[in-house]
Design a protein around this motif. Structure first.
Motif, PDB file in Angstrom:
ATOM      1  N   VAL A 121      61.177  23.018  -3.033  1.00  0.00           N
ATOM      2  CA  VAL A 121      61.198  23.396  -1.585  1.00  0.00           C
ATOM      3  C   VAL A 121      60.225  22.692  -0.681  1.00  0.00           C
ATOM      4  N   GLY A 122      60.819  21.639   0.254  1.00  0.00           N
ATOM      5  CA  GLY A 122      59.676  20.996   1.152  1.00  0.00           C
ATOM      6  C   GLY A 122      60.268  21.273   2.607  1.00  0.00           C
ATOM      7  N   GLU A 123      59.547  20.699   3.388  1.00  0.00           N
ATOM      8  CA  GLU A 123      59.832  20.753   4.938  1.00  0.00           C
ATOM      9  C   GLU A 123      61.127  20.398   5.055  1.00  0.00           C
ATOM     10  N   ASN A 124      62.337  21.114   5.454  1.00  0.00           N
ATOM     11  CA  ASN A 124      63.673  20.696   5.711  1.00  0.00           C
ATOM     12  C   ASN A 124      64.417  19.970   4.352  1.00  0.00           C
ATOM     13  N   LYS A 125      63.791  20.029   3.278  1.00  0.00           N
ATOM     14  CA  LYS A 125      64.564  19.446   2.343  1.00  0.00           C
ATOM     15  C   LYS A 125      64.352  20.304   0.872  1.00  0.00           C
ATOM     16  N   LEU A 126      65.367  19.843   0.012  1.00  0.00           N
ATOM     17  CA  LEU A 126      65.203  20.458  -1.393  1.00  0.00           C
ATOM     18  C   LEU A 126      65.320  19.251  -2.238  1.00  0.00           C
ATOM     19  N   THR A 127      64.433  19.113  -3.263  1.00  0.00           N
ATOM     20  CA  THR A 127      64.438  18.108  -4.165  1.00  0.00           C
ATOM     21  C   THR A 127      64.686  18.485  -5.665  1.00  0.00           C
ATOM     22  N   GLN A 128      65.777  18.087  -6.263  1.00  0.00           N
ATOM     23  CA  GLN A 128      66.299  18.359  -7.294  1.00  0.00           C
ATOM     24  C   GLN A 128      65.576  17.631  -8.613  1.00  0.00           C
ATOM     25  N   ILE A 145      66.980  13.916  -3.221  1.00  0.00           N
ATOM     26  CA  ILE A 145      66.823  14.985  -2.086  1.00  0.00           C
ATOM     27  C   ILE A 145      67.973  15.201  -1.224  1.00  0.00           C
ATOM     28  N   LEU A 146      68.042  16.548  -0.993  1.00  0.00           N
ATOM     29  CA  LEU A 146      68.912  17.131  -0.108  1.00  0.00           C
ATOM     30  C   LEU A 146      68.212  17.456   1.054  1.00  0.00           C
ATOM     31  N   LYS A 147      68.830  17.055   2.380  1.00  0.00           N
ATOM     32  CA  LYS A 147      68.085  17.108   3.572  1.00  0.00           C
ATOM     33  C   LYS A 147      68.774  18.513   4.245  1.00  0.00           C
TER      34      LYS A 147
END
Length: 266
Positions: A121-128, A145-147
């Motif tokens: 979990v990042g700033e306004n994103k999910l990285t699989q 990356i899902l934004k």
């Protein structure tokens, strides 16, 4: 005089021993704090410092299709809803619902799907992450990356006073059908087209997403193929909750797989 000097010497010795002892205790205390496995550093994590609840989307790589258009919604109650559309494949849209949990580091979430998919979990994103829980590297890294969506900018629609066109029924894609449903705020009326006949009745929403339909009546026209209509009417009589994900709405039964998926139309 000698006695006085002797007393002073004793006090000086006691004072020196006491100071050395205090220094030793302070040093040991600091050392224990640095090595104590139970001591947790004061640090901000994604879980505590980011506004991570919301809807994320992107197109993930696919080995045998054009890509997997993916949307994941993280809800307040630690549940999630996911839609995966395998581009270029027939009956390639799948929707899952379940729960997610934070890992101990506060930086990653684990979905309760069959693959136990992990996202950083990042700033306004999910990285699989890959199946081993590692970041994907190389040319395709950015595609994992899902934004996060801006709800206002993406025009998320309301459950009520929207025409919801049927797109998936009992796990199968529905095409060339006029089937739709709409929930009007006026007198809590529900109405729509089941594929052959029209229907109408009333509905009630409780606790934000619990749904019940009542007094639903259907016209009695006969059509060559009533499969979609029969299944849709069963769904309307069975569903007990709904969920929204961008421009999609699902009718569900408890926490089972979605019974039907609808898309907002103009």
């Amino acid at each position: 005089m000698k006695k006085y000097i002797l007393v002073l010497a004793v006090f000086a010795l006691i004072f020196t021993v006491s100071c050395n002892s205090n220094k030793k205790e302070d040093s040991e205390s600091m050392s224990n704090e640095m090595t104590d496995p139970e001591a947790k550093p004061d640090m901000n994590t994604s879980q505590t410092s980011l506004e991570w609840k919301g809807t994320y989307s992107g197109t993930l790589p696919c080995a045998d299709c054009e890509g997997i258009k993916t949307t994941i919604k993280l809800n307040d109650d630690m549940s999630y809803e996911a839609i995966a559309e395998y581009l270029g494949k027939k009956e390639g849209t799948f929707q899952t619902r379940g729960y997610y949990k934070w890992k101990d580091d506060g930086q990653h979430i684990l979905l309760s799907d069959d693959n136990e998919t992990t996202y950083m979990v990042g700033e306004n994103k999910l990285t699989q992450l890959d199946s081993s829980g590692n970041m994907v590297t190389g040319e395709l890294a950015e595609m994992y990356i899902l934004k996060k969506k801006d709800m206002a900018a993406n025009g998320d629609v309301k459950f009520t006073d929207t025409k919801w066109k049927l797109v998936t029924l009992m796990g199968k894609d529905i095409k060339d059908s006029e089937a739709f449903v709409s929930f009007a705020t006026e007198e809590n009326k529900v109405f729509g087209h089941a594929g052959c006949n029209t229907f109408n009745g009333t509905y009630k929403v409780e606790n934000g997403s619990q749904l019940s339909l009542d007094k639903v009546s259907v016209t009695m026209m006969a059509c060559p193929d009533m499969t979609v209509e029969d299944q849709l009417m069963d769904v309307l009589n069975t569903t007990d909750n709904f969920s929204l994900n961008g421009k999609n709405m699902t009718l569900n039964k408890a926490k089972m797989a979605p019974l039907a998926v609808f898309e907002a139309v103009e």
